[in-house]
Write a protein that holds these residues in place. Structure first.
Motif, PDB file in Angstrom:
ATOM      1  N   MET A   1       0.819  -1.187   0.000  1.00 32.42           N
ATOM      2  CA  MET A   1       0.000   0.000   0.000  1.00 32.42           C
ATOM      3  C   MET A   1       0.872   1.265   0.000  1.00 32.42           C
ATOM      4  SD  MET A   1      -2.957   1.058  -0.205  1.00 32.42           S
ATOM      5  CE  MET A   1      -4.455   1.593   0.461  1.00 32.42           C
ATOM      6  N   SER A   2       1.985   1.217   0.754  1.00 34.21           N
ATOM      7  CA  SER A   2       2.882   2.374   0.801  1.00 34.21           C
ATOM      8  C   SER A   2       3.440   2.698  -0.575  1.00 34.21           C
ATOM      9  CB  SER A   2       4.038   2.127   1.770  1.00 34.21           C
ATOM     10  OG  SER A   2       3.579   2.058   3.078  1.00 34.21           O
ATOM     11  N   LEU A   3       3.792   1.667  -1.349  1.00 32.14           N
ATOM     12  CA  LEU A   3       4.337   1.884  -2.683  1.00 32.14           C
ATOM     13  C   LEU A   3       3.321   2.589  -3.577  1.00 32.14           C
ATOM     14  CD1 LEU A   3       6.598   1.503  -4.750  1.00 32.14           C
ATOM     15  CD2 LEU A   3       5.582  -0.709  -5.294  1.00 32.14           C
ATOM     16  N   LEU A   4       2.085   2.148  -3.545  1.00 33.97           N
ATOM     17  CA  LEU A   4       1.042   2.772  -4.351  1.00 33.97           C
ATOM     18  C   LEU A   4       0.824   4.227  -3.935  1.00 33.97           C
ATOM     19  CD1 LEU A   4      -1.181   2.563  -6.489  1.00 33.97           C
ATOM     20  CD2 LEU A   4      -2.710   1.767  -4.677  1.00 33.97           C
ATOM     21  N   LEU A   5       0.752   4.475  -2.633  1.00 40.72           N
ATOM     22  CA  LEU A   5       0.575   5.853  -2.145  1.00 40.72           C
ATOM     23  C   LEU A   5       1.762   6.725  -2.539  1.00 40.72           C
ATOM     24  CD1 LEU A   5      -0.951   5.238   1.387  1.00 40.72           C
ATOM     25  CD2 LEU A   5      -2.078   6.307  -0.562  1.00 40.72           C
ATOM     26  N   ASN A   6       2.981   6.192  -2.473  1.00 40.24           N
ATOM     27  CA  ASN A   6       4.162   6.965  -2.851  1.00 40.24           C
ATOM     28  C   ASN A   6       4.165   7.302  -4.340  1.00 40.24           C
ATOM     29  OD1 ASN A   6       5.535   7.406  -0.386  1.00 40.24           O
ATOM     30  ND2 ASN A   6       6.257   5.297  -0.409  1.00 40.24           N
ATOM     31  N   ILE A   7       3.731   6.373  -5.179  1.00 37.34           N
ATOM     32  CA  ILE A   7       3.674   6.647  -6.622  1.00 37.34           C
ATOM     33  C   ILE A   7       2.641   7.741  -6.905  1.00 37.34           C
ATOM     34  CG2 ILE A   7       2.996   5.672  -8.858  1.00 37.34           C
ATOM     35  CD1 ILE A   7       4.279   3.017  -7.862  1.00 37.34           C
ATOM     36  N   ILE A   8       1.466   7.623  -6.316  1.00 35.11           N
ATOM     37  CA  ILE A   8       0.440   8.662  -6.496  1.00 35.11           C
ATOM     38  C   ILE A   8       0.948   9.992  -5.951  1.00 35.11           C
ATOM     39  CG2 ILE A   8      -1.893   9.392  -5.853  1.00 35.11           C
ATOM     40  CD1 ILE A   8      -2.621   6.376  -5.778  1.00 35.11           C
ATOM     41  N   TRP A   9       1.611   9.946  -4.807  1.00 35.53           N
ATOM     42  CA  TRP A   9       2.175  11.139  -4.162  1.00 35.53           C
ATOM     43  C   TRP A   9       3.120  11.873  -5.106  1.00 35.53           C
ATOM     44  CZ3 TRP A   9       2.112  14.019   0.249  1.00 35.53           C
ATOM     45  CH2 TRP A   9       3.232  14.767   0.548  1.00 35.53           C
ATOM     46  N   ILE A  10       4.044  11.152  -5.711  1.00 31.68           N
ATOM     47  CA  ILE A  10       5.031  11.775  -6.606  1.00 31.68           C
ATOM     48  C   ILE A  10       4.330  12.401  -7.803  1.00 31.68           C
ATOM     49  CG2 ILE A  10       6.932  11.293  -8.203  1.00 31.68           C
ATOM     50  CD1 ILE A  10       7.890   9.186  -6.135  1.00 31.68           C
ATOM     51  N   LEU A  11       3.383  11.690  -8.373  1.00 29.20           N
ATOM     52  CA  LEU A  11       2.687  12.187  -9.561  1.00 29.20           C
ATOM     53  C   LEU A  11       1.780  13.376  -9.265  1.00 29.20           C
ATOM     54  CD1 LEU A  11       1.714   8.789 -11.230  1.00 29.20           C
ATOM     55  CD2 LEU A  11       3.570  10.352 -11.879  1.00 29.20           C
ATOM     56  N   MET A  12       1.266  13.452  -8.048  1.00 30.95           N
ATOM     57  CA  MET A  12       0.266  14.471  -7.736  1.00 30.95           C
ATOM     58  C   MET A  12       0.805  15.599  -6.850  1.00 30.95           C
ATOM     59  SD  MET A  12      -2.108  13.305  -9.509  1.00 30.95           S
ATOM     60  CE  MET A  12      -3.617  14.094  -9.097  1.00 30.95           C
ATOM     61  N   GLY A  13       2.075  15.886  -6.901  1.00 30.27           N
ATOM     62  CA  GLY A  13       2.573  17.060  -6.202  1.00 30.27           C
ATOM     63  C   GLY A  13       3.753  16.849  -5.285  1.00 30.27           C
ATOM     64  N   GLY A  14       4.081  15.612  -4.950  1.00 33.44           N
ATOM     65  CA  GLY A  14       5.219  15.382  -4.066  1.00 33.44           C
ATOM     66  C   GLY A  14       6.536  15.790  -4.700  1.00 33.44           C
ATOM     67  N   ALA A  15       6.616  15.650  -6.008  1.00 39.36           N
ATOM     68  CA  ALA A  15       7.853  15.987  -6.711  1.00 39.36           C
ATOM     69  C   ALA A  15       8.155  17.478  -6.621  1.00 39.36           C
ATOM     70  CB  ALA A  15       7.770  15.543  -8.167  1.00 39.36           C
ATOM     71  N   TRP A  16       7.135  18.317  -6.696  1.00 40.53           N
ATOM     72  CA  TRP A  16       7.418  19.759  -6.663  1.00 40.53           C
ATOM     73  C   TRP A  16       7.867  20.203  -5.268  1.00 40.53           C
ATOM     74  CZ3 TRP A  16       5.177  24.037  -4.277  1.00 40.53           C
ATOM     75  CH2 TRP A  16       3.972  23.822  -3.601  1.00 40.53           C
ATOM     76  N   MET A  17       7.381  19.565  -4.211  1.00 35.30           N
ATOM     77  CA  MET A  17       7.858  19.919  -2.864  1.00 35.30           C
ATOM     78  C   MET A  17       9.275  19.377  -2.643  1.00 35.30           C
ATOM     79  SD  MET A  17       5.902  22.026  -1.455  1.00 35.30           S
ATOM     80  CE  MET A  17       6.909  22.123   0.001  1.00 35.30           C
ATOM     81  N   ALA A  18       9.587  18.214  -3.206  1.00 36.42           N
ATOM     82  CA  ALA A  18      10.960  17.694  -3.124  1.00 36.42           C
ATOM     83  C   ALA A  18      11.903  18.650  -3.849  1.00 36.42           C
ATOM     84  CB  ALA A  18      11.038  16.297  -3.719  1.00 36.42           C
ATOM     85  N   LEU A  19      11.439  19.211  -4.958  1.00 39.65           N
ATOM     86  CA  LEU A  19      12.240  20.200  -5.679  1.00 39.65           C
ATOM     87  C   LEU A  19      12.501  21.424  -4.800  1.00 39.65           C
ATOM     88  CD1 LEU A  19      13.606  21.102  -8.317  1.00 39.65           C
ATOM     89  CD2 LEU A  19      11.408  22.058  -9.005  1.00 39.65           C
ATOM     90  N   GLY A  20      11.500  21.846  -4.034  1.00 42.51           N
ATOM     91  CA  GLY A  20      11.693  22.960  -3.105  1.00 42.51           C
ATOM     92  C   GLY A  20      12.782  22.657  -2.083  1.00 42.51           C
TER      93      GLY A  20
END
Length: 140
Positions: A1-20
């Protein structure tokens, strides 16, 4: 379940906060004296990419011993971090959390952003560990 949530997270905005976080790390690294903060920001950028299944814990509670980042110098470092980068990273996480919280489906993502906003304010002296290792075995 964590893997699925992490993939959705990255696609839906997690990547831009990691960029910050990476931008904050680059700014700190350029100053040379900010290299310890840059290292912490890079670790948290990685945590920001995959927050589900991991937690930020106080390093002294986890290891059982105090170090330079968990004592008085760590507190001073956290105050400097807050002034230079912590408040705007936390604000970004808070705004994103509110946007996710508007939808019922986004509540887990909003909660993850709130966790990250807390660490954005006070990152020095923390370490990222898998959830199943949050509480180390007692030392004998």
């Amino acid at each position: 379940m964590s893997l699925l949530l992490n993939i959705i997270w990255i696609l839906m905005g997690g990547a831009w906060m990691a960029l910050g976080w990476l931008i904050a790390a680059a700014i700190m690294a350029v100053t040379i004296v900010g290299i310890p903060w840059a290292r912490a920001a890079i670790n948290i950028a990685l945590y920001t990419l995959m927050p589900f299944g991991y937690s930020a814990v106080p390093r002294d509670h986890y290891t059982g011993q105090e170090d330079i980042g968990t004592g008085a110098l760590g507190t001073i470092g956290n105050i400097l971090w807050f002034v230079l980068a912590g408040w705007w990273l936390a604000l970004g996480h808070l705004i994103t959390a509110v946007l996710w919280a508007v939808t019922i489906i986004g509540l887990p993502f909003a909660w993850a952003h709130l966790k990250l906003a807390g660490i954005a304010l006070w990152p020095i002296g923390k370490m990222i560990v898998p959830n199943d290792q949050r509480y180390p075995a007692p030392r004998v």
